[in-house]
Every structure is written in structure tokens, then in C-alpha cells.
Design a protein around this motif. Structure first.
Motif, PDB file in Angstrom:
ATOM      1  N   VAL A   1      61.087  38.497  57.375  1.00 25.88           N
ATOM      2  CA  VAL A   1      62.248  38.545  56.471  1.00 25.88           C
ATOM      3  C   VAL A   1      62.036  37.596  55.301  1.00 25.88           C
ATOM      4  O   VAL A   1      62.274  37.954  54.136  1.00 25.88           O
ATOM      5  N   ALA A   2      61.566  36.383  55.604  1.00 23.83           N
ATOM      6  CA  ALA A   2      61.317  35.408  54.536  1.00 23.83           C
ATOM      7  C   ALA A   2      60.251  35.923  53.572  1.00 23.83           C
ATOM      8  O   ALA A   2      60.392  35.796  52.342  1.00 23.83           O
ATOM      9  N   GLU A   3      59.213  36.524  54.124  1.00 18.61           N
ATOM     10  CA  GLU A   3      58.142  37.051  53.269  1.00 18.61           C
ATOM     11  C   GLU A   3      58.621  38.255  52.460  1.00 18.61           C
ATOM     12  O   GLU A   3      58.263  38.409  51.292  1.00 18.61           O
ATOM     13  N   ALA A   4      59.455  39.099  53.061  1.00 23.17           N
ATOM     14  CA  ALA A   4      59.990  40.263  52.341  1.00 23.17           C
ATOM     15  C   ALA A   4      60.865  39.816  51.174  1.00 23.17           C
ATOM     16  O   ALA A   4      60.779  40.372  50.079  1.00 23.17           O
ATOM     17  N   ARG A   5      61.680  38.805  51.410  1.00 21.75           N
ATOM     18  CA  ARG A   5      62.531  38.303  50.326  1.00 21.75           C
ATOM     19  C   ARG A   5      61.703  37.749  49.176  1.00 21.75           C
ATOM     20  O   ARG A   5      61.987  38.022  48.009  1.00 21.75           O
ATOM     21  N   SER A   6      60.672  36.969  49.525  1.00 19.63           N
ATOM     22  CA  SER A   6      59.845  36.396  48.455  1.00 19.63           C
ATOM     23  C   SER A   6      59.044  37.474  47.737  1.00 19.63           C
ATOM     24  O   SER A   6      58.881  37.429  46.511  1.00 19.63           O
ATOM     25  N   THR A   7      58.571  38.475  48.476  1.00 20.32           N
ATOM     26  CA  THR A   7      57.833  39.576  47.861  1.00 20.32           C
ATOM     27  C   THR A   7      58.725  40.344  46.891  1.00 20.32           C
ATOM     28  O   THR A   7      58.294  40.696  45.789  1.00 20.32           O
ATOM     29  N   CYS A   8      59.973  40.573  47.290  1.00 20.36           N
ATOM     30  CA  CYS A   8      60.892  41.299  46.421  1.00 20.36           C
ATOM     31  C   CYS A   8      61.276  40.486  45.190  1.00 20.36           C
ATOM     32  O   CYS A   8      61.489  41.050  44.118  1.00 20.36           O
ATOM     33  N   GLU A   9      61.362  39.167  45.342  1.00 19.02           N
ATOM     34  CA  GLU A   9      61.663  38.325  44.186  1.00 19.02           C
ATOM     35  C   GLU A   9      60.513  38.341  43.183  1.00 19.02           C
ATOM     36  O   GLU A   9      60.734  38.400  41.976  1.00 19.02           O
ATOM     37  N   VAL A  10      59.290  38.316  43.683  1.00 19.33           N
ATOM     38  CA  VAL A  10      58.115  38.276  42.814  1.00 19.33           C
ATOM     39  C   VAL A  10      57.855  39.636  42.168  1.00 19.33           C
ATOM     40  O   VAL A  10      57.622  39.732  40.961  1.00 19.33           O
ATOM     41  N   ASN A  11      57.875  40.695  42.966  1.00 15.07           N
ATOM     42  CA  ASN A  11      57.481  42.021  42.491  1.00 15.07           C
ATOM     43  C   ASN A  11      58.642  42.904  42.067  1.00 15.07           C
ATOM     44  O   ASN A  11      58.420  43.994  41.541  1.00 15.07           O
ATOM     45  N   GLY A  12      59.860  42.492  42.349  1.00 15.62           N
ATOM     46  CA  GLY A  12      61.017  43.314  42.024  1.00 15.62           C
ATOM     47  C   GLY A  12      61.453  44.135  43.216  1.00 15.62           C
ATOM     48  O   GLY A  12      60.640  44.524  44.057  1.00 15.62           O
ATOM     49  N   SER A  13      62.735  44.412  43.278  1.00 20.55           N
ATOM     50  CA  SER A  13      63.269  45.126  44.443  1.00 20.55           C
ATOM     51  C   SER A  13      62.898  46.608  44.476  1.00 20.55           C
ATOM     52  O   SER A  13      63.061  47.261  45.505  1.00 20.55           O
ATOM     53  N   ASP A  14      62.398  47.141  43.378  1.00 20.70           N
ATOM     54  CA  ASP A  14      62.001  48.552  43.336  1.00 20.70           C
ATOM     55  C   ASP A  14      60.509  48.764  43.553  1.00 20.70           C
ATOM     56  O   ASP A  14      60.030  49.900  43.494  1.00 20.70           O
ATOM     57  N   SER A  15      59.771  47.695  43.830  1.00 16.06           N
ATOM     58  CA  SER A  15      58.317  47.813  43.964  1.00 16.06           C
ATOM     59  C   SER A  15      57.927  48.349  45.339  1.00 16.06           C
ATOM     60  O   SER A  15      58.688  48.273  46.307  1.00 16.06           O
ATOM     61  N   ASN A  16      56.724  48.900  45.399  1.00 13.96           N
ATOM     62  CA  ASN A  16      56.191  49.395  46.672  1.00 13.96           C
ATOM     63  C   ASN A  16      55.959  48.258  47.649  1.00 13.96           C
ATOM     64  O   ASN A  16      56.169  48.423  48.859  1.00 13.96           O
ATOM     65  N   ASP A  17      55.519  47.096  47.155  1.00 14.90           N
ATOM     66  CA  ASP A  17      55.281  45.950  48.023  1.00 14.90           C
ATOM     67  C   ASP A  17      56.568  45.503  48.702  1.00 14.90           C
ATOM     68  O   ASP A  17      56.569  45.135  49.882  1.00 14.90           O
TER      69      ASP A  17
END
Length: 92
Positions: free
Chosen positions: A30-46
Motif C-alpha cells: 500500500v505504501a509503495e502503491a501510494r508513492s508510485t501513484c504520487e510519482v507517476n500519476g494516478s492514471d499511469s500503468n505503474d
């Protein structure tokens, strides 16, 4: 996301405290998903992949809880006496 992959593999390989290990893996995912979405945007594939990992871990935790069966007195008896008539299982 390689850290999450390592945690998932560790959780899958461990037979003891599987639920606790999965709980830790879920929190880290969950922590990694939140940081990934902050960096890449919530619409990104990552971001989508990261949240899919969280969902899969939560599903596995649910399956592990359902698989844990509470033993009754017959189960205890059959563990001690596997050849008893009451403990025989026939395939039809």
C-alpha cells in the motif's frame, strides 16, 4: 516495485505466520502503491499495477484465513488414530 515482489515471494515461501507475513506485505505494498501513484500519476500503468498487487495480496490473505480450519475432536482423534474405522475416507 521490486521490493514488493521480494515480499510477495517471501510470503509465498513461508509456511509459518503466513497471515502475519501477508499483513506486512500488504502494508508495504500500500505504501509503495501510494508513492508510485504520487510519482507517476494516478492514471499511469505503474499505479494500476501497484494497486493490483495490493488487491492480490488482500485476496491471498482472505484465502489463507478461510483455509485455516478449526479442528474438532474427531480431527484430533483421527490424527492420533489414522487407521480407525471412523477416520477412513473412501473415494467414490
Amino acid at each position: 516495485m521490486s521490493k514488493t515482489t521480494e515480499v510477495v515471494q517471501t510470503a509465498a515461501n513461508s509456511n509459518k505466520d503466513v497471515v502475519n507475513t501477508l499483513e506486512t506485505a500488504i502494508l508495504e505494498a500500500v505504501a509503495e502503491a501510494r508513492s508510485t501513484c504520487e510519482v507517476n500519476g494516478s492514471d499511469s500503468n505503474d499505479c494500476a499495477v501497484a494497486w493490483d498487487i495490493v488487491e492480490e495480496l488482500q485476496a491471498e490473505k482472505s484465502h489463507q484465513k478461510q483455509a485455516a480450519k478449526i479442528k474438532n475432536s474427531l480431527d484430533d482423534y483421527c490424527a492420533s488414530n489414522p487407521n480407525a474405522l471412523e477416520c477412513r475416507v473412501y473415494d467414490i
